[in-house]
Design a protein around this motif. Structure first.
Motif, PDB file in Angstrom:
ATOM      1  N   VAL A   1     -19.923   3.879  41.469  1.00  0.00           N
ATOM      2  CA  VAL A   1     -20.473   3.620  40.029  1.00  0.00           C
ATOM      3  C   VAL A   1     -21.408   2.371  40.046  1.00  0.00           C
ATOM      4  N   ALA A   2     -20.866   1.535  40.932  1.00  0.00           N
ATOM      5  CA  ALA A   2     -22.157   0.335  40.934  1.00  0.00           C
ATOM      6  C   ALA A   2     -23.457   1.060  41.692  1.00  0.00           C
ATOM      7  N   ARG A   3     -23.367   1.619  42.512  1.00  0.00           N
ATOM      8  CA  ARG A   3     -24.768   2.072  43.273  1.00  0.00           C
ATOM      9  C   ARG A   3     -25.422   3.032  42.255  1.00  0.00           C
ATOM     10  N   LEU A   4     -24.700   3.843  41.742  1.00  0.00           N
ATOM     11  CA  LEU A   4     -25.290   4.822  40.825  1.00  0.00           C
ATOM     12  C   LEU A   4     -25.996   3.982  39.412  1.00  0.00           C
ATOM     13  N   GLY A   5     -25.448   2.837  39.109  1.00  0.00           N
ATOM     14  CA  GLY A   5     -25.754   2.248  38.025  1.00  0.00           C
ATOM     15  C   GLY A   5     -27.072   1.336  38.384  1.00  0.00           C
ATOM     16  N   ARG A   6     -27.170   0.961  39.660  1.00  0.00           N
ATOM     17  CA  ARG A   6     -28.301   0.166  40.201  1.00  0.00           C
ATOM     18  C   ARG A   6     -29.462   1.309  40.229  1.00  0.00           C
ATOM     19  N   LEU A   7     -29.311   2.713  40.414  1.00  0.00           N
ATOM     20  CA  LEU A   7     -30.221   3.638  40.353  1.00  0.00           C
ATOM     21  C   LEU A   7     -30.668   3.943  38.858  1.00  0.00           C
ATOM     22  N   GLY A   8     -29.947   3.475  38.017  1.00  0.00           N
ATOM     23  CA  GLY A   8     -30.447   3.934  36.647  1.00  0.00           C
ATOM     24  C   GLY A   8     -29.768   5.342  36.192  1.00  0.00           C
ATOM     25  N   LEU A   9     -28.676   5.649  36.852  1.00  0.00           N
ATOM     26  CA  LEU A   9     -27.901   6.986  36.606  1.00  0.00           C
ATOM     27  C   LEU A   9     -26.768   6.906  35.583  1.00  0.00           C
ATOM     28  N   LEU A  10     -26.179   5.743  35.645  1.00  0.00           N
ATOM     29  CA  LEU A  10     -25.019   5.534  34.756  1.00  0.00           C
ATOM     30  C   LEU A  10     -25.229   4.329  33.913  1.00  0.00           C
TER      31      LEU A  10
ATOM     32  N   MET B   1     -26.330   8.814  32.505  1.00  0.00           N
ATOM     33  CA  MET B   1     -27.691   8.947  31.793  1.00  0.00           C
ATOM     34  C   MET B   1     -28.192  10.361  31.962  1.00  0.00           C
ATOM     35  N   GLY B   2     -29.128  10.579  30.676  1.00  0.00           N
ATOM     36  CA  GLY B   2     -29.653  11.908  30.775  1.00  0.00           C
ATOM     37  C   GLY B   2     -30.422  12.269  32.151  1.00  0.00           C
ATOM     38  N   PRO B   3     -30.014  13.517  32.963  1.00  0.00           N
ATOM     39  CA  PRO B   3     -30.654  13.590  34.036  1.00  0.00           C
ATOM     40  C   PRO B   3     -31.914  14.071  33.615  1.00  0.00           C
ATOM     41  N   GLN B   4     -32.621  14.535  33.000  1.00  0.00           N
ATOM     42  CA  GLN B   4     -33.950  14.834  32.882  1.00  0.00           C
ATOM     43  C   GLN B   4     -34.744  13.620  33.186  1.00  0.00           C
ATOM     44  N   ALA B   5     -34.380  12.672  32.274  1.00  0.00           N
ATOM     45  CA  ALA B   5     -35.335  11.337  32.226  1.00  0.00           C
ATOM     46  C   ALA B   5     -35.064  10.553  33.557  1.00  0.00           C
ATOM     47  N   ALA B   6     -33.638  10.236  33.825  1.00  0.00           N
ATOM     48  CA  ALA B   6     -33.123   9.383  35.019  1.00  0.00           C
ATOM     49  C   ALA B   6     -33.552   9.929  36.153  1.00  0.00           C
ATOM     50  N   LEU B   7     -33.238  11.230  36.702  1.00  0.00           N
ATOM     51  CA  LEU B   7     -33.596  11.988  37.901  1.00  0.00           C
ATOM     52  C   LEU B   7     -34.906  12.089  38.251  1.00  0.00           C
TER      53      LEU B   7
END
Length: 331
Positions: free
Chosen positions: A49-58, A69-75
């Motif tokens: 979760v910490a790693r995904l948060g740093r990537l802006g995905l959570l 987070m919304g995959p369309q924008a985040a990914l």
């Protein structure tokens, strides 16, 4: 719906992707429940979760709770960032190619005899010159005179092929400088073509004569014909005092040469396109027969058109016509 891991290209591990998928399906689920669902420890889930948060995905919604987070924008943003980073890294590799090439060349040029690489045979020469030309990135300096070689695929040298090759180099930002001579204009229509290319970005000049053919590429290799002016037998001059001398020689010819494309005349005293082309060819030193060949007319017709331009300028000789045309800003 596919469940195979697909985010590895973004630096996301298979386990982290599992956590991301789980929180997409069950947002705001406590980390302990996510750990139980996957049969792993809560600490391992917390690391993902910490790693995904740093990537802006959570994002964190409460202690121990996260939502995707919304995959369309985040990914999409993450893909764009990785693409930019990859392009920057590849640009760095490309920039280092010259350094690696220099190391490669130095190792082979410890023997002074290897500063000059001699190639023989039309097919071998055509292929190597074509490879070198396609690899040009910064400079292409040329002393141009016939005879001309065919392209590596066997097609002859034509106006169309020259346009395509030169426009590609211009688009790549290559510093193209070419010194031509009247003998360069043997192909019908080439003079007008070169004027157009000069206006498009090629730096073109002309001299009454040139002693040999020369190409200098990226200021790191020179191609010199060894026999008869043709590219049947050539010398490739690698970084050395000899290459430095050829670069200085080109600069000397360039400094003596006359720009091929002159300034545009004032609107109230403007010659026709045909008159301007005739004057430019006269200035370049072409004879009546050469001008006729460029225009696709008989020598008699070319002579008549030249006389008409000279008369329009109120001159009695070609030299006077050139002086008057320059005074009017036509050339």
């Amino acid at each position: 719906m596919r469940n195979d891991p697909v985010l590895g290209a973004l630096g996301i591990s298979e386990f982290d992707e599992q956590i991301y998928r789980l929180l997409l399906i069950q947002p705001d689920q406590p980390l302990s429940e996510s750990a139980d669902a996957l049969g792993v420890t809560t600490a391992r889930v917390r690391g993902a979760v910490a790693r995904l948060g740093r990537l802006g995905l959570l994002r964190r919604t409460a202690p121990g709770r996260y939502e995707a987070m919304g995959p369309q924008a985040a990914l999409t943003a993450l893909v764009a960032r990785h693409r930019l980073e990859a392009e920057a890294a590849l640009d760095g590799v490309q920039a280092a190619v010259a350094d690696f090439a220099q190391l490669f060349q130095k190792a082979r040029l410890r023997d002074p005899g290897r500063w000059v690489e001699v190639l023989s045979g039309r097919e071998t020469v055509n292929r190597r010159v074509d490879e070198l030309t396609r690899s040009v990135r910064t400079h292409l300096w040329v002393l141009d005179r016939p005879p001309y070689m065919k392209h590596v695929d066997g097609t002859p040298d034509t106006n169309e092929a020259e346009i395509a090759e030169t426009q590609d180099l211009i688009a790549r930002g290559v510093d193209i400088r070419t010194v031509y001579c009247p003998e360069s204009m043997g192909r019908p229509g080439r003079f007008e073509l070169l004027v157009r290319l000069a206006e498009a970005g090629e730096q073109a000049r002309i001299l009454p004569s040139l002693p040999f053919k020369l190409r200098i590429m990226d200021l790191r290799v020179a191609v010199v014909s060894l026999t008869g002016g043709a590219y049947d037998n050539i010398a490739l001059i690698h970084p050395s005092g000899l290459l430095d001398a050829l670069i200085e020689l080109f600069k000397a010819y360039w400094g003596r040469a006359t720009p091929l494309a002159g300034a545009h005349p004032p609107a109230d005293d403007k010659p026709s396109d045909e008159d301007l082309l005739l004057l430019q060819m006269l200035k370049a030193g072409l004879k009546d027969e050469g001008i006729a060949r460029q225009l696709g007319v008989s020598a008699r017709t070319a002579t008549r058109r030249i006389a008409s331009v000279i008369d329009r300028l109120g001159a009695t000789t070609r030299f006077q016509a050139g002086v008057e045309a320059s005074a009017r800003g036509w050339l």
